[in-house]
Design a protein around this motif. Structure first.
Motif, mmCIF file in Angstrom:
data_model
loop_
_atom_site.group_PDB
_atom_site.id
_atom_site.type_symbol
_atom_site.label_atom_id
_atom_site.label_comp_id
_atom_site.label_asym_id
_atom_site.label_seq_id
_atom_site.Cartn_x
_atom_site.Cartn_y
_atom_site.Cartn_z
ATOM 1 N N UNK A 159 1.821 -2.427 9.524
ATOM 2 C CA UNK A 159 2.867 -3.419 9.338
ATOM 3 C C UNK A 159 2.616 -4.674 10.150
ATOM 4 N N UNK A 160 1.867 -4.538 11.246
ATOM 5 C CA UNK A 160 1.562 -5.678 12.113
ATOM 6 C C UNK A 160 0.235 -6.330 11.728
ATOM 7 N N UNK A 161 -0.869 -5.612 11.955
ATOM 8 C CA UNK A 161 -2.191 -6.174 11.663
ATOM 9 C C UNK A 161 -2.486 -6.210 10.169
ATOM 10 N N UNK A 162 -2.084 -5.138 9.467
ATOM 11 C CA UNK A 162 -2.374 -5.068 8.046
ATOM 12 C C UNK A 162 -1.734 -6.201 7.267
ATOM 13 N N UNK A 163 -0.465 -6.480 7.588
ATOM 14 C CA UNK A 163 0.223 -7.584 6.915
ATOM 15 C C UNK A 163 -0.462 -8.918 7.210
ATOM 16 N N UNK A 164 -0.933 -9.053 8.458
ATOM 17 C CA UNK A 164 -1.607 -10.289 8.837
ATOM 18 C C UNK A 164 -2.920 -10.457 8.075
ATOM 19 N N UNK A 165 -3.715 -9.374 8.008
ATOM 20 C CA UNK A 165 -4.982 -9.422 7.274
ATOM 21 C C UNK A 165 -4.731 -9.715 5.799
ATOM 22 N N UNK A 166 -3.714 -9.038 5.253
ATOM 23 C CA UNK A 166 -3.383 -9.231 3.845
ATOM 24 C C UNK A 166 -2.966 -10.678 3.569
ATOM 25 N N UNK A 167 -2.150 -11.244 4.455
ATOM 26 C CA UNK A 167 -1.666 -12.596 4.254
ATOM 27 C C UNK A 167 -2.754 -13.648 4.378
ATOM 28 N N UNK A 168 -3.709 -13.417 5.288
ATOM 29 C CA UNK A 168 -4.744 -14.419 5.532
ATOM 30 C C UNK A 168 -5.975 -14.256 4.645
ATOM 31 N N UNK A 169 -6.330 -12.993 4.346
ATOM 32 C CA UNK A 169 -7.616 -12.763 3.685
ATOM 33 C C UNK A 169 -7.514 -11.990 2.363
ATOM 34 N N UNK A 170 -6.366 -11.382 2.069
ATOM 35 C CA UNK A 170 -6.182 -10.729 0.791
ATOM 36 C C UNK A 170 -6.447 -9.234 0.776
ATOM 37 N N UNK A 171 -6.273 -8.636 -0.406
ATOM 38 C CA UNK A 171 -6.404 -7.192 -0.589
ATOM 39 C C UNK A 171 -7.782 -6.669 -0.222
ATOM 40 N N UNK A 172 -8.814 -7.378 -0.645
ATOM 41 C CA UNK A 172 -10.173 -6.894 -0.399
ATOM 42 C C UNK A 172 -10.434 -6.721 1.086
ATOM 43 N N UNK A 173 -10.005 -7.700 1.877
ATOM 44 C CA UNK A 173 -10.219 -7.629 3.322
ATOM 45 C C UNK A 173 -9.433 -6.480 3.948
ATOM 46 N N UNK A 174 -8.218 -6.217 3.432
ATOM 47 C CA UNK A 174 -7.406 -5.123 3.968
ATOM 48 C C UNK A 174 -8.108 -3.784 3.771
ATOM 49 N N UNK A 175 -8.567 -3.514 2.540
ATOM 50 C CA UNK A 175 -9.246 -2.247 2.269
ATOM 51 C C UNK A 175 -10.594 -2.169 2.992
ATOM 52 N N UNK A 176 -11.295 -3.297 3.079
ATOM 53 C CA UNK A 176 -12.589 -3.312 3.768
ATOM 54 C C UNK A 176 -12.422 -3.029 5.255
ATOM 55 N N UNK A 177 -11.415 -3.630 5.884
ATOM 56 C CA UNK A 177 -11.189 -3.407 7.319
ATOM 57 C C UNK A 177 -10.820 -1.949 7.592
ATOM 58 N N UNK A 178 -10.048 -1.345 6.682
ATOM 59 C CA UNK A 178 -9.738 0.080 6.861
ATOM 60 C C UNK A 178 -10.991 0.930 6.718
ATOM 61 N N UNK A 179 -11.853 0.583 5.758
ATOM 62 C CA UNK A 179 -13.102 1.325 5.592
ATOM 63 C C UNK A 179 -13.971 1.267 6.833
ATOM 64 N N UNK A 180 -14.065 0.082 7.442
ATOM 65 C CA UNK A 180 -14.854 -0.070 8.670
ATOM 66 C C UNK A 180 -14.246 0.762 9.793
ATOM 67 N N UNK A 181 -12.914 0.730 9.913
ATOM 68 C CA UNK A 181 -12.223 1.431 10.997
ATOM 69 C C UNK A 181 -12.397 2.947 10.895
ATOM 70 N N UNK A 182 -12.132 3.504 9.722
ATOM 71 C CA UNK A 182 -12.183 4.963 9.574
ATOM 72 C C UNK A 182 -13.628 5.479 9.651
ATOM 73 N N UNK A 183 -14.579 4.695 9.156
ATOM 74 C CA UNK A 183 -15.985 5.088 9.265
ATOM 75 C C UNK A 183 -16.442 5.049 10.710
ATOM 76 N N UNK A 184 -16.051 3.997 11.431
ATOM 77 C CA UNK A 184 -16.466 3.846 12.825
ATOM 78 C C UNK A 184 -15.961 5.004 13.684
#
Length: 402
Positions: A159-184
């Motif tokens: 709700x904090x970071x995700x909304x910010x990423x979504x607002x600034x960079x869009x859906x693709x960036x939101x899903x990509x950032x989650x992929x990087x996080x969970x893989x890492x």
């Protein structure tokens, strides 16, 4: 015959706090598989133009797997190995998020959401089993309380970071950032835990009985069943309270405040329950106290008329008590289970019952509120609490392992 090799290492009697926190972060990354779609629901509606019911089905698709395969996941994890299941589940989740970041067709998106259910289930079965193993007996209820906060924390972070990423960079960036996080976090846990002597758990490889028969034995095992029943009536209630109660508040500013504050209060209650179960009383008694507290607050709500401030205050106390239930239920499993395999089965059953409650609860509460308003809400909460008290009392009659 089980492996009783004389070379088995001695278990270190200290809590490995860093590893516990890393496993908790793994749980947060898995819960974000729900949260990332929740925070981006409107954006998904706009992109796919599939309508709210279909998009909502994509949101809930992750939970369907847990509803169907919860118990079998615990049994499989005990055979394959908990760390292998955990790392594999995290890497699968990362891969699926990377696929979603390409914004594929809705059909492909839905399939990836279904597969994410296996990823999420693998984490919620394996991670708490490993946390219990890495925790000293004097800290086990406390670490289970910490683990129990992962879902609420995931939604807060999204709700904090995700909304910010979504607002600034869009859906693709939101899903990509989650992929990087969970893989890492999956890679980090693999290298951090693969040679940990405390986690040298011998997988259960023998098949003494049929798989279906073993599943039925899990359902008949009160050490796994009763904590899951205690958890079931919590999941029936919390999502419904968080969703529908703010709609009963006339003051717009208080309604907005409650949408933010109630999830945080619930998370605080979960951690509080772990601490109380560790230092003051058995987790079964914590669950009993929590359900009694919820029932008392529900009764008080029925006598509050016209005071939005007092209504919000009592609802906050109710949610605090309600948040204590998962902390106590999670602490019950390592307290009652006799071995890591039984723990994993308990967490699998907990996941299954949790998804059942989340499926049955919201429509039940929606119907009660639409027909009878606040009276319907209070009556249903009291009914749920009666069952919660019953199963907490039954769990309290089982002799624990510590």
């Amino acid at each position: 015959m089980p492996n009783t090799s004389v070379h088995s290492p001695m278990v270190e009697p200290k809590t490995q706090w860093l590893n516990v926190i890393l496993l908790w972060i793994a749980g947060i990354s898995a819960a974000m598989q729900f949260a990332k779609v929740s925070v981006s629901f409107d954006a998904l509606l706009a992109h796919y133009q599939m309508g709210a019911p279909s998009t909502g089905a994509a949101l809930s698709a992750v939970g369907i797997v847990g509803l169907v395969f919860g118990v079998s996941a615990g049994m499989i994890a005990s055979r394959v190995g908990y760390l292998k299941v955990l790392v594999g589940a995290l890497l699968l989740g990362g891969t699926l998020s990377f696929v979603q970041s390409s914004l594929p067709s809705f059909q492909v998106l839905f399939i990836t959401r279904m597969l994410e259910g296996f990823s999420q289930l693998g984490v919620v079965v394996a991670a708490p089993t490993l946390i219990a193993k890495l925790s000293a007996p004097q800290h086990r209820s406390l670490t289970m309380g910490i683990w129990g906060t992962f879902f609420g924390v995931a939604f807060a972070v999204c709700g904090w970071l995700g909304k910010s990423i979504l607002g600034h960079y869009g859906l693709q960036a939101l899903f990509l950032s989650h992929g990087v996080f969970i893989t890492a976090i999956g890679v980090v846990l693999f290298f951090k835990l693969r040679k940990n002597p405390v986690l040298d758990l011998v997988p259960v490889t023998e098949m003494q009985e049929g798989f279906l028969k073993q599943m039925m034995q899990v359902y008949r095992n009160p050490r796994a069943l009763l904590p899951s029943c205690v958890f079931l009536f919590y999941t029936c209630t919390l999502v419904s309270i968080l969703t529908y109660v703010p709609g009963l508040i006339d003051d717009a500013s208080l309604k907005t405040l409650m949408l933010v504050v109630l999830p945080l209060i619930s998370t605080s209650g979960t951690f509080l329950a772990g601490a109380i179960a560790q230092y003051l009383m058995k987790p079964q008694r914590v669950a009993l106290m929590a359900y009694c507290g919820v029932a008392s607050c529900a009764v008080v709500l029925s006598f509050i008329n016209g005071s939005a401030g007092w209504f919000c205050f009592v609802v906050g106390i109710l949610v605090l008590f309600l948040g204590m239930v998962p902390g106590s239920a999670l602490a019950m499993i390592p307290t009652l289970a006799r071995n890591p395999s039984e723990q994993a089965q308990g967490y699998g059953l907990l996941a299954q019952f949790g998804n059942l409650g989340a499926t049955v609860g919201p429509p039940s509460f929606a119907t009660a509120i639409s027909l009878y308003g606040l009276t319907g809400l209070v009556a249903l909460v009291l009914t749920v609490c009666c069952f919660g008290v019953l199963f907490s009392l039954l769990a309290g009659r089982i002799k624990g392992t510590r």
